[in-house]
Write an enzyme that holds these catalytic residues in place. Structure first.
Site, mmCIF file in Angstrom:
data_model
loop_
_atom_site.group_PDB
_atom_site.id
_atom_site.type_symbol
_atom_site.label_atom_id
_atom_site.label_comp_id
_atom_site.label_asym_id
_atom_site.label_seq_id
_atom_site.Cartn_x
_atom_site.Cartn_y
_atom_site.Cartn_z
ATOM 1 N N ARG A 279 5.237 -9.293 1.984
ATOM 2 C CA ARG A 279 4.311 -9.198 3.138
ATOM 3 C C ARG A 279 4.625 -10.237 4.206
ATOM 4 O O ARG A 279 3.707 -10.714 4.883
ATOM 5 C CB ARG A 279 2.853 -9.363 2.709
ATOM 6 C CG ARG A 279 2.275 -8.231 1.894
ATOM 7 C CD ARG A 279 1.781 -7.092 2.775
ATOM 8 N NE ARG A 279 1.556 -5.907 1.962
ATOM 9 C CZ ARG A 279 0.380 -5.536 1.480
ATOM 10 N NH1 ARG A 279 -0.679 -6.236 1.745
ATOM 11 N NH2 ARG A 279 0.285 -4.446 0.754
ATOM 12 N N ARG B 246 -0.631 -10.198 8.528
ATOM 13 C CA ARG B 246 -1.739 -10.684 9.357
ATOM 14 C C ARG B 246 -1.857 -12.192 9.456
ATOM 15 O O ARG B 246 -2.581 -12.693 10.310
ATOM 16 C CB ARG B 246 -3.057 -10.087 8.851
ATOM 17 C CG ARG B 246 -3.182 -8.620 9.169
ATOM 18 C CD ARG B 246 -4.202 -7.953 8.279
ATOM 19 N NE ARG B 246 -3.725 -7.928 6.910
ATOM 20 C CZ ARG B 246 -4.390 -7.413 5.878
ATOM 21 N NH1 ARG B 246 -5.584 -6.916 6.057
ATOM 22 N NH2 ARG B 246 -3.873 -7.412 4.666
ATOM 23 N N ARG C 197 0.302 -5.550 16.312
ATOM 24 C CA ARG C 197 -0.548 -4.541 15.679
ATOM 25 C C ARG C 197 -1.628 -4.065 16.645
ATOM 26 O O ARG C 197 -1.930 -2.868 16.725
ATOM 27 C CB ARG C 197 -1.191 -5.104 14.422
ATOM 28 C CG ARG C 197 -1.629 -4.004 13.489
ATOM 29 C CD ARG C 197 -2.529 -4.520 12.409
ATOM 30 N NE ARG C 197 -3.829 -3.895 12.563
ATOM 31 C CZ ARG C 197 -4.777 -3.925 11.662
ATOM 32 N NH1 ARG C 197 -4.590 -4.573 10.535
ATOM 33 N NH2 ARG C 197 -5.901 -3.327 11.886
ATOM 34 N N ASP D 86 4.769 1.299 4.522
ATOM 35 C CA ASP D 86 3.813 1.144 3.420
ATOM 36 C C ASP D 86 4.163 2.135 2.326
ATOM 37 O O ASP D 86 4.704 3.215 2.599
ATOM 38 C CB ASP D 86 2.376 1.377 3.902
ATOM 39 C CG ASP D 86 1.375 0.836 2.893
ATOM 40 O OD1 ASP D 86 1.100 -0.371 2.927
ATOM 41 O OD2 ASP D 86 0.916 1.609 2.038
ATOM 42 N N TYR E 199 -3.262 5.653 -6.403
ATOM 43 C CA TYR E 199 -3.955 5.821 -5.120
ATOM 44 C C TYR E 199 -4.199 7.298 -4.815
ATOM 45 O O TYR E 199 -5.237 7.683 -4.274
ATOM 46 C CB TYR E 199 -3.141 5.180 -3.983
ATOM 47 C CG TYR E 199 -3.140 3.672 -4.032
ATOM 48 C CD1 TYR E 199 -4.178 2.939 -3.462
ATOM 49 C CD2 TYR E 199 -2.123 2.968 -4.671
ATOM 50 C CE1 TYR E 199 -4.192 1.545 -3.518
ATOM 51 C CE2 TYR E 199 -2.124 1.577 -4.729
ATOM 52 C CZ TYR E 199 -3.167 0.881 -4.152
ATOM 53 O OH TYR E 199 -3.186 -0.484 -4.218
HETATM 54 O O1 CP3 Z 1 6.216 -6.890 2.643
HETATM 55 C C1 CP3 Z 1 6.344 -6.542 3.835
HETATM 56 O O2 CP3 Z 1 6.275 -7.347 4.796
HETATM 57 C C2 CP3 Z 1 6.721 -5.101 4.121
HETATM 58 C C3 CP3 Z 1 5.707 -4.154 4.370
HETATM 59 C C4 CP3 Z 1 4.778 -3.730 3.240
HETATM 60 C C5 CP3 Z 1 3.405 -3.442 3.470
HETATM 61 N N1 CP3 Z 1 2.873 -2.915 2.344
HETATM 62 C C6 CP3 Z 1 2.709 -3.642 4.750
HETATM 63 C C7 CP3 Z 1 1.249 -3.692 4.752
HETATM 64 C C8 CP3 Z 1 5.037 -3.435 1.898
HETATM 65 C C9 CP3 Z 1 6.306 -3.637 1.102
HETATM 66 C C10 CP3 Z 1 3.824 -2.904 1.342
HETATM 67 C C11 CP3 Z 1 3.704 -2.436 -0.046
HETATM 68 C C12 CP3 Z 1 2.392 -1.980 -0.541
HETATM 69 N N2 CP3 Z 1 1.426 -1.291 0.132
HETATM 70 C C13 CP3 Z 1 1.975 -2.119 -1.881
HETATM 71 C C14 CP3 Z 1 2.806 -2.727 -2.994
HETATM 72 C C15 CP3 Z 1 2.818 -4.211 -2.969
HETATM 73 C C16 CP3 Z 1 1.496 -4.851 -3.265
HETATM 74 O O3 CP3 Z 1 0.934 -5.471 -2.347
HETATM 75 O O4 CP3 Z 1 1.028 -4.759 -4.412
HETATM 76 C C17 CP3 Z 1 0.695 -1.549 -1.985
HETATM 77 C C18 CP3 Z 1 -0.161 -1.492 -3.229
HETATM 78 C C19 CP3 Z 1 0.355 -1.026 -0.700
HETATM 79 C C20 CP3 Z 1 -0.875 -0.268 -0.319
HETATM 80 C C21 CP3 Z 1 -1.660 -1.003 0.681
HETATM 81 N N3 CP3 Z 1 -1.265 -1.211 1.978
HETATM 82 C C22 CP3 Z 1 -2.916 -1.613 0.499
HETATM 83 C C23 CP3 Z 1 -3.697 -1.627 -0.817
HETATM 84 C C24 CP3 Z 1 -3.275 -2.182 1.711
HETATM 85 C C25 CP3 Z 1 -4.584 -2.847 2.052
HETATM 86 C C26 CP3 Z 1 -4.674 -4.192 1.486
HETATM 87 C C27 CP3 Z 1 -4.324 -5.222 2.517
HETATM 88 O O5 CP3 Z 1 -3.522 -6.117 2.222
HETATM 89 O O6 CP3 Z 1 -4.907 -5.122 3.608
HETATM 90 C C28 CP3 Z 1 -2.207 -1.958 2.615
HETATM 91 C C29 CP3 Z 1 -2.136 -2.421 4.027
HETATM 92 C C30 CP3 Z 1 -0.913 -3.156 4.457
HETATM 93 N N4 CP3 Z 1 0.368 -2.834 4.122
HETATM 94 C C31 CP3 Z 1 -0.883 -4.272 5.336
HETATM 95 C C32 CP3 Z 1 0.468 -4.606 5.539
HETATM 96 C C33 CP3 Z 1 1.022 -5.680 6.448
HETATM 97 C C34 CP3 Z 1 -2.084 -4.897 6.003
HETATM 98 C C35 CP3 Z 1 -2.416 -3.915 7.088
HETATM 99 C C36 CP3 Z 1 -3.001 -4.447 8.329
HETATM 100 O O7 CP3 Z 1 -2.267 -4.881 9.249
HETATM 101 O O8 CP3 Z 1 -4.251 -4.340 8.418
#
Ligand code: CP3
Length: 344
Positions: free
Chosen positions: A25, A29, A38, A75, A152
Site C-alpha cells: 500500500r 492515503r 484521488r 485493487d 468478498y
Molecule cells: O499496495 C499498493 O500500493 C497497490 C495497490 C493495492 C490496493 N489494494 C489499493 C487500495 C493493492 C495491492 C491492494 C490489494 C488489496 N485490496 C487486498 C489484498 C491486500 C490486503 O490489504 O490484505 C485486499 C483485501 C483489497 C480489497 C480492499 N481494497 C479493501 C478491503 C479496501 C478497503 C480497506 C481500506 O484500506 O480502505 C480496499 C481499498 C484500497 N485499495 C485502498 C487502496 C489504496 C484505499 C482506498 C482509498 O483511497 O480510499
C-alpha cells in the site's frame, strides 16, 4: 545475465548486503499527494480505471522515497467486477459487491478469458509505468488469490471471519469450488496480460488464507496458488512469483516448494527468528515488520528494522511490512525505516 535490479536479484536467490525495500500500500492515503490525486480522480474506483492517474499515484512513493519496487495501483476486486459482479466502495467502510451464493449466481458470471476489455485500463497503467519508472525500479503486478477474492464475492463485503464463504463451502461445495476454479483461471489470464504489458514480478495476495484450516488450506490456498504459479512459469519462466498467504502461521514452512513461488511474503504473526530458520531456508522471503511502526516511529521502529534486517541477513530477503501501511501512518516514519535499513 545478472539483473542490476536489486529486487530481481533477491528473487533469484541472491543475499544482498543492503536488502531491497518496498512497502505494501505504498501508494495510499497516508501520502498527501495520493489524497490530492484521488480527489482529482473523484473516487477510488475512478482512480483505479484512470490509467494516467493510477500511474501517477504508483510513481509518487518512488519519487518521494526511491523504493526499489513499485506495485501497480489497482485493487484485487477489479477482477470480480470484470467477471460481472457489481462493485462499489463505501467511504470509511470498504468494498461492497453483489453476492454470489448459488449455482445460478456463478452461472451468470463471464468466462475466465472474457475479462480483458474491462481490465484494459489496468494493462494501460502497466504500460505507462514500464515506460516511466526509473531503470533501477522493479514493476510488480498483482492479483488477489482465489480464496481471498471469493470471500468478498460470496459475502458481498469484507468480514472478520470469512463466515459466508466458509458456510457456502460447507453447504454447496460444487458452487464454492466452481468459484475458486473460475477465479484461478481468470487470474492466470489477468496476470499473463499484466506481464505482457510490462510487469516484471507478480504477487498473489491471499489476505484471508489464515482462516483456512487443515485440508482446506491445502485445497483452497496452496493448490490455487500452485496452479496459477505453474501456468505462469510455463509461459514466463523468468518472471518471479511472490505468494502472500497471510496468517499461514506454522504452515509458512515448506510453502516455497508447495506453491513453486520464488518468494514467500510474511505477515507479522510469525517471529523473524522462526521465519529465517523455517521459511527463508526454502528461498527468498519478504516482509514481517509490523505496520503499526509506521504510525508510532521512534527508537522502537529503528530497533525493529535493525532486528529484522539482521535476522534475515543470511539469505535473500526483501524488506517490507507484514501488511499494508495504514492511513494514519506518518510519512516521516517511512523515511526513517528506509534510512535505518540502508545505513551500513
Ligand atoms: O499496495 C499498493 O500500493 C497497490 C495497490 C493495492 C490496493 N489494494 C489499493 C487500495 C493493492 C495491492 C491492494 C490489494 C488489496 N485490496 C487486498 C489484498 C491486500 C490486503 O490489504 O490484505 C485486499 C483485501 C483489497 C480489497 C480492499 N481494497 C479493501 C478491503 C479496501 C478497503 C480497506 C481500506 O484500506 O480502505 C480496499 C481499498 C484500497 N485499495 C485502498 C487502496 C489504496 C484505499 C482506498 C482509498 O483511497 O480510499
Amino acid at each position: 545475465m545478472t539483473s542490476q535490479k536489486t529486487i530481481l536479484r533477491a528473487l533469484a536467490g541472491e543475499t544482498l548486503d543492503t536488502q531491497p525495500i518496498w512497502m505494501m500500500r505504498q501508494a495510499g492515503r497516508y501520502l498527501p499527494e495520493y489524497r490530492a490525486t484521488r480527489a482529482q480522480a473523484g473516487d477510488f474506483l475512478s482512480l483505479c480505471y484512470n490509467s494516467e492517474l493510477a500511474a501517477e499515484v504508483t510513481l509518487q512513493p518512488i519519487r518521494r522515497y526511491g523504493f526499489d519496487a513499485s506495485i501497480l495501483f489497482a485493487d484485487i476486486l477489479l477482477l470480480p467486477q470484470a467477471l460481472g459482479a457489481d462493485l462499489w466502495f463505501v467511504t470509511g467502510e470498504g468494498p461492497r459487491l453483489s453476492t454470489i451464493t448459488d449455482a445460478a449466481g456463478l452461472a451468470k458470471l463471464k468466462p475466465a478469458d472474457a475479462i480483458h476489455e474491462h481490465l484494459a485500463p489496468v494493462y494501460e497503467t502497466v504500460r505507462i509505468l514500464s515506460r516511466e519508472l526509473p531503470s533501477e525500479t522493479t514493476l510488480i503486478g498483482f492479483a488477489g488469490a482465489p480464496w481471498t477474492v471469493a470471500t468478498y464475492m460470496i459475502a458481498g463485503k469484507g468480514t472478520p471471519d470469512q463466515g459466508p464463504a466458509h458456510a457456502l463451502k460447507a453447504a454447496d461445495k460444487t458452487t464454492f469450488e466452481g468459484i475458486i476454479e473460475l477465479l484461478t483461471e481468470s487470474t492466470i489470464h489477468y496476470l499473463s496480460m499484466q506481464i505482457d504489458a510490462g510487469a516484471e514480478v507478480v504477487k498473489i495476495f491471499d489476505s484471508w488464507a489464515g482462516s483456512l484450516q487443515g485440508d482446506d488450506f491445502v485445497n483452497y490456498a496452496v493448490k490455487p496458488a500452485q496452479k496459477i504459479t505453474a501456468a505462469l512459469k510455463a509461459k514466463y519462466p523468468d518472471v518471479p512469483v511472490i505468494a502472500f498467504p497471510r496468517g499461514a502461521g506454522l504452515r509458512y514452512e515448506g510453502l516455497h516448494a508447495e506453491i513453486g513461488a520464488d518468494c514467500i511474503a510474511l505477515d507479522d504473526g510469525v517471529t523473524a527468528n522462526w521465519a529465517a530458520k523455517h521459511v527463508q531456508s526454502g528461498g527468498c522471503t519478504q516482509g514481517n515488520l509490523k505496520s503499526s511502526h509506521m504510525v508510532t516511529g521512534g527508537q522502537d521502529l529503528v530497533d525493529e528494522v535493525n532486528r529484522i534486517k539482521t535476522t534475515f541477513s543470511k539469505g535473500p530477503h526483501i524488506f517490507n511490512l507484514g501488511h499494508g501501511i495504514t492511513p494514519d501512518a506518518d510519512p516521516e516514519n517511512v523515511q526513517l525505516m528506509i534510512d535505518t535499513l540502508r545505513a551500513s
